[in-house]
Write a protein that holds these residues in place. Structure first.
Motif, PDB file in Angstrom:
ATOM      1  N   ARG A   1      16.649 -37.414   8.936  1.00  0.00           N
ATOM      2  CA  ARG A   1      15.560 -38.476   9.175  1.00  0.00           C
ATOM      3  C   ARG A   1      14.097 -37.920   9.483  1.00  0.00           C
ATOM      4  O   ARG A   1      13.281 -38.536   9.030  1.00  0.00           O
ATOM      5  N   LEU A   2      14.127 -36.915  10.193  1.00  0.00           N
ATOM      6  CA  LEU A   2      13.042 -36.434  10.613  1.00  0.00           C
ATOM      7  C   LEU A   2      12.534 -35.218   9.765  1.00  0.00           C
ATOM      8  O   LEU A   2      11.548 -34.571   9.740  1.00  0.00           O
ATOM      9  N   GLY A   3      13.333 -35.335   8.402  1.00  0.00           N
ATOM     10  CA  GLY A   3      12.610 -34.478   7.359  1.00  0.00           C
ATOM     11  C   GLY A   3      13.001 -32.925   7.291  1.00  0.00           C
ATOM     12  O   GLY A   3      12.731 -32.054   6.835  1.00  0.00           O
ATOM     13  N   ILE A   4      14.034 -32.968   8.450  1.00  0.00           N
ATOM     14  CA  ILE A   4      14.611 -31.283   8.549  1.00  0.00           C
ATOM     15  C   ILE A   4      15.977 -31.121   7.702  1.00  0.00           C
ATOM     16  O   ILE A   4      16.984 -32.128   7.909  1.00  0.00           O
ATOM     17  N   THR A   5      15.999 -30.322   6.674  1.00  0.00           N
ATOM     18  CA  THR A   5      17.178 -29.995   6.084  1.00  0.00           C
ATOM     19  C   THR A   5      18.140 -29.205   6.857  1.00  0.00           C
ATOM     20  O   THR A   5      17.775 -28.216   7.080  1.00  0.00           O
ATOM     21  N   VAL A   6      19.414 -29.756   6.578  1.00  0.00           N
ATOM     22  CA  VAL A   6      20.649 -29.127   7.347  1.00  0.00           C
ATOM     23  C   VAL A   6      21.531 -28.584   6.531  1.00  0.00           C
ATOM     24  O   VAL A   6      22.031 -29.308   5.780  1.00  0.00           O
ATOM     25  N   VAL A   7      21.785 -27.191   6.457  1.00  0.00           N
ATOM     26  CA  VAL A   7      22.853 -26.522   5.634  1.00  0.00           C
ATOM     27  C   VAL A   7      24.167 -26.297   6.559  1.00  0.00           C
ATOM     28  O   VAL A   7      23.867 -25.886   7.744  1.00  0.00           O
ATOM     29  N   HIS A   8      25.099 -27.084   6.126  1.00  0.00           N
ATOM     30  CA  HIS A   8      26.197 -26.844   6.960  1.00  0.00           C
ATOM     31  C   HIS A   8      27.319 -25.752   6.433  1.00  0.00           C
ATOM     32  O   HIS A   8      27.832 -25.897   5.197  1.00  0.00           O
ATOM     33  N   LEU A   9      27.657 -24.666   7.066  1.00  0.00           N
ATOM     34  CA  LEU A   9      28.451 -23.693   6.454  1.00  0.00           C
ATOM     35  C   LEU A   9      29.757 -23.733   7.334  1.00  0.00           C
ATOM     36  O   LEU A   9      29.582 -24.078   8.569  1.00  0.00           O
ATOM     37  N   THR A  10      30.834 -23.192   6.770  1.00  0.00           N
ATOM     38  CA  THR A  10      32.200 -22.927   7.608  1.00  0.00           C
ATOM     39  C   THR A  10      32.194 -21.668   7.757  1.00  0.00           C
ATOM     40  O   THR A  10      31.997 -20.795   6.705  1.00  0.00           O
ATOM     41  N   PRO A  11      32.977 -21.137   8.815  1.00  0.00           N
ATOM     42  CA  PRO A  11      33.468 -19.668   8.809  1.00  0.00           C
ATOM     43  C   PRO A  11      34.308 -19.170   7.708  1.00  0.00           C
ATOM     44  O   PRO A  11      34.063 -18.128   7.344  1.00  0.00           O
TER      45      PRO A  11
END
Length: 216
Positions: free
Chosen positions: A171-181
């Motif tokens: 919502r703040l404009g930050i892109t979050v990349v979600h990675l798994t081990p």
């Protein structure tokens, strides 16, 4: 009683590492806690398996309640976290990604904490978060369920916390990349491409809100 799907090594069908570990622990009886801890953590440290898969097999073998296993699981999860972080560091450097700020806490100026991330590129407002949640004992692996991302996870408090944090940041404009081990271990180049694509796309987006970056 139930044979696992075999893994073939040099044409020979063998048990997956996590199943072999669970069988070894189950067959050892009242074994030494230090031996169990070393057995489990060294398998993860060497990259042979992921902690979540081991815990699920230990649960299926009904040995999680043994005194020798209880403490070993905590050490196993910590080892898995350290191994995943090491792979993330190596991925960034070996694939020529720009160096991020590592392991930081984000917060609004004068406002609440937004949560910690494992890597953050402040100029591009891109964050990477490793999914190293303690598995729900006996639950199937999320990556093998199929369907939409997050399907079937609504009853997992840890996943709900991950999703809420991600929503706040986006919502703040930050892109979050979600990675798994597991994906970092088995498909490092693919994960590097995912992160690189996010960094490149960030330049075309609206500037993100200003956030403070603090050591975690």
């Amino acid at each position: 009683a139930a044979l696992p799907p075999p893994v073939r090594l040099a044409g020979v069908p063998v048990a997956p590492v996590e199943r072999a570990l669970a069988d070894a622990v189950a067959g050892a009886g009242a074994c030494d806690a230090e031996d169990v801890r070393r057995l489990l953590t060294e398998a993860v440290r060497a990259g042979h398996c992921e902690p979540g898969a081991v815990v699920r097999e230990l649960s299926a073998a009904k040995v999680l309640g043994r005194p020798a296993v209880v403490g070993a699981v905590d050490a196993l999860l910590a080892e898995g976290r350290a191994a995943a972080e090491g792979r993330l560091y190596a991925m960034v450097r070996e694939h020529g990604l720009p160096e991020p700020l590592w392991n930081v806490e984000l917060r609004l100026p004068g406002g609440p904490e937004l949560g910690g991330v494992d890597a953050y590129w402040p100029d591009l407002a891109v964050a990477v978060e490793l999914d190293t949640r303690a598995p729900r004992f006996g639950a199937p692996e999320p990556e093998r369920r199929g369907g939409n991302r997050g399907a079937g996870r609504t009853d997992d408090p840890q996943w709900s916390a991950y999703a809420a944090k991600r929503e706040r940041l986006e919502r703040l404009g930050i892109t979050v990349v979600h990675l798994t081990p597991r994906k970092l271990r088995e498909a490092t180049e693919q994960q590097a491409t995912v992160v690189r694509t996010a960094l490149m796309a960030a330049g075309d987006q609206e500037p993100a809100a200003y956030v403070m970056v603090l050591p975690r």
